[in-house]
Design a protein around this motif. Structure first.
Motif, PDB file in Angstrom:
ATOM      1  N   MET A   1       0.820  -1.211   0.000  1.00 42.13           N
ATOM      2  CA  MET A   1       0.000   0.000   0.000  1.00 42.13           C
ATOM      3  C   MET A   1       0.862   1.273   0.000  1.00 42.13           C
ATOM      4  SD  MET A   1      -2.964   1.168   2.708  1.00 42.13           S
ATOM      5  CE  MET A   1      -4.025  -0.203   2.298  1.00 42.13           C
ATOM      6  N   LEU A   8     -10.021   5.429   0.233  1.00 45.24           N
ATOM      7  CA  LEU A   8     -10.341   4.816   1.522  1.00 45.24           C
ATOM      8  C   LEU A   8     -11.513   5.547   2.161  1.00 45.24           C
ATOM      9  CD1 LEU A   8      -6.739   4.291   2.986  1.00 45.24           C
ATOM     10  CD2 LEU A   8      -8.259   2.534   2.057  1.00 45.24           C
ATOM     11  N   ASP A  22     -10.055  -0.012   7.026  1.00 47.03           N
ATOM     12  CA  ASP A  22      -9.882  -1.048   8.047  1.00 47.03           C
ATOM     13  C   ASP A  22      -8.494  -1.004   8.667  1.00 47.03           C
ATOM     14  OD1 ASP A  22     -12.445  -1.894   7.489  1.00 47.03           O
ATOM     15  OD2 ASP A  22     -11.790  -3.417   6.032  1.00 47.03           O
ATOM     16  N   GLU A  23      -7.519  -0.466   7.906  1.00 50.96           N
ATOM     17  CA  GLU A  23      -6.136  -0.394   8.409  1.00 50.96           C
ATOM     18  C   GLU A  23      -5.955   0.752   9.397  1.00 50.96           C
ATOM     19  OE1 GLU A  23      -7.049  -0.199   5.275  1.00 50.96           O
ATOM     20  OE2 GLU A  23      -6.408  -2.080   4.324  1.00 50.96           O
ATOM     21  N   GLU A  24      -6.986   1.622   9.514  1.00 51.33           N
ATOM     22  CA  GLU A  24      -6.960   2.769  10.428  1.00 51.33           C
ATOM     23  C   GLU A  24      -5.733   3.656  10.196  1.00 51.33           C
ATOM     24  OE1 GLU A  24      -7.635   1.632  14.477  1.00 51.33           O
ATOM     25  OE2 GLU A  24      -9.740   1.170  14.074  1.00 51.33           O
ATOM     26  N   ILE A  25      -5.644   4.186   8.961  1.00 53.78           N
ATOM     27  CA  ILE A  25      -4.553   5.078   8.567  1.00 53.78           C
ATOM     28  C   ILE A  25      -4.960   6.514   8.838  1.00 53.78           C
ATOM     29  CG2 ILE A  25      -3.161   5.877   6.616  1.00 53.78           C
ATOM     30  CD1 ILE A  25      -3.591   3.085   5.387  1.00 53.78           C
ATOM     31  N   THR A  48       5.131   6.738   4.600  1.00 51.72           N
ATOM     32  CA  THR A  48       5.472   6.639   6.021  1.00 51.72           C
ATOM     33  C   THR A  48       6.042   7.969   6.491  1.00 51.72           C
ATOM     34  OG1 THR A  48       7.657   5.730   5.479  1.00 51.72           O
ATOM     35  CG2 THR A  48       5.906   4.153   5.960  1.00 51.72           C
ATOM     36  N   ARG A  53       5.601   5.611  10.644  1.00 47.11           N
ATOM     37  CA  ARG A  53       4.196   5.238  10.745  1.00 47.11           C
ATOM     38  C   ARG A  53       3.533   5.448   9.386  1.00 47.11           C
ATOM     39  NH1 ARG A  53       2.904   9.237  15.677  1.00 47.11           N
ATOM     40  NH2 ARG A  53       3.770  10.582  14.043  1.00 47.11           N
TER      41      ARG A  53
END
Length: 257
Positions: A1, A8, A22-25, A48, A53
């Motif tokens: 990704m 999203l 769903d990945e809570e980015i 990142t 992160r």
């Protein structure tokens, strides 16, 4: 990704931004579209941050994972040079002796990732092979000049060549030009030709850029016409016929009436 653009859904809205998918980015607050609400879809670029992160941005990057792009040198480190990717975080190009690159210069690189999943720029370009049809038009970026001509990145992934004897204008490395596929080679590389402006439009551009007058006439030497007008003598004469009402001629050259 990481390194890709993706849509999203907003699943949470917090004081400091939105949580996506769903990945809570995290999408930081300054990039959240005005009026956004839970359930909305947002197209974002994933990368990142400085603490490794995974994070999102709505800024448009200059390139995505796998693409070959021309990026500007903005800073240096002991490990390499940092290049402007068009987002909040610059991308590192690892190299020895980074000081050999000038700040503000541009480098053709391919966007990849390291073992930890962080984006990296690589000067070793790996092209895809093109086996499509000829005569198709694409956007291409010259990235290196050789005695044969200009090596180009086509669509961010193919390698093409504009031959110097078919280029009648000064090309800028890193700038995008419209090209047409002349021939596809067995090795997957492409022979290209520039999609030129119309002859009339090009001649008018040259005249305007030179205050309405140039020291060229229909009797000038073909090489001089190519040098000044970036077109053949035949094309120059055709353009003059079409511009008979707008362009005059005297002993010193042609001029806009």
């Amino acid at each position: 990704m990481v390194g890709t653009k993706i849509k999203l859904e907003i699943v949470k809205i917090l004081p400091f931004g939105c949580i996506l998918g769903d990945e809570e980015i995290l999408l930081p607050k300054k990039y959240v579209p005005c009026g956004a609400k839970i359930g909305d879809s947002v197209e974002v670029f994933i990368y990142t941050d400085s603490q490794d992160r995974i994070i999102a941005t709505t800024l448009e990057p200059y390139g995505i994972l796998g693409e070959i792009v021309f990026l500007e040198v903005v800073d240096f480190s002991e490990y390499g040079v940092f290049l402007d990717l068009g987002i909040a975080k610059d991308i590192l190009m690892p190299c020895k002796n980074p000081q050999r690159y000038a700040k503000g210069s541009k480098i053709a690189v391919q966007i990849g990732k390291d073992r930890e999943g962080r984006l990296l720029a690589n000067q070793k370009l790996r092209f895809c092979k093109y086996y499509g049809k000829p005569f198709v038009q694409f956007d291409a970026m010259p990235y290196r000049k050789t005695p044969l001509g200009f090596e180009c990145v086509v669509c961010g992934k193919f390698q093409g060549m504009l031959f110097v004897n078919e280029v009648f204008e000064d090309l800028e490395l890193g700038k995008t030009y419209r090209v047409q596929v002349k021939k596809t080679r067995k090795d997957g590389k492409i022979d290209l030709k520039l999609v030129q402006k119309g002859e009339v439009e090009r001649l008018l551009d040259v005249l305007r850029q030179n205050h309405g007058k140039i020291p060229i006439t229909k009797d000038s030497h073909p090489q001089e016409i190519v040098r000044v007008c970036q077109m053949s003598k035949k094309a120059f004469k055709r353009a003059l016929v079409h511009l008979a009402q707008e362009v005059g001629q005297d002993e010193e050259g042609i001029y806009l009436r």
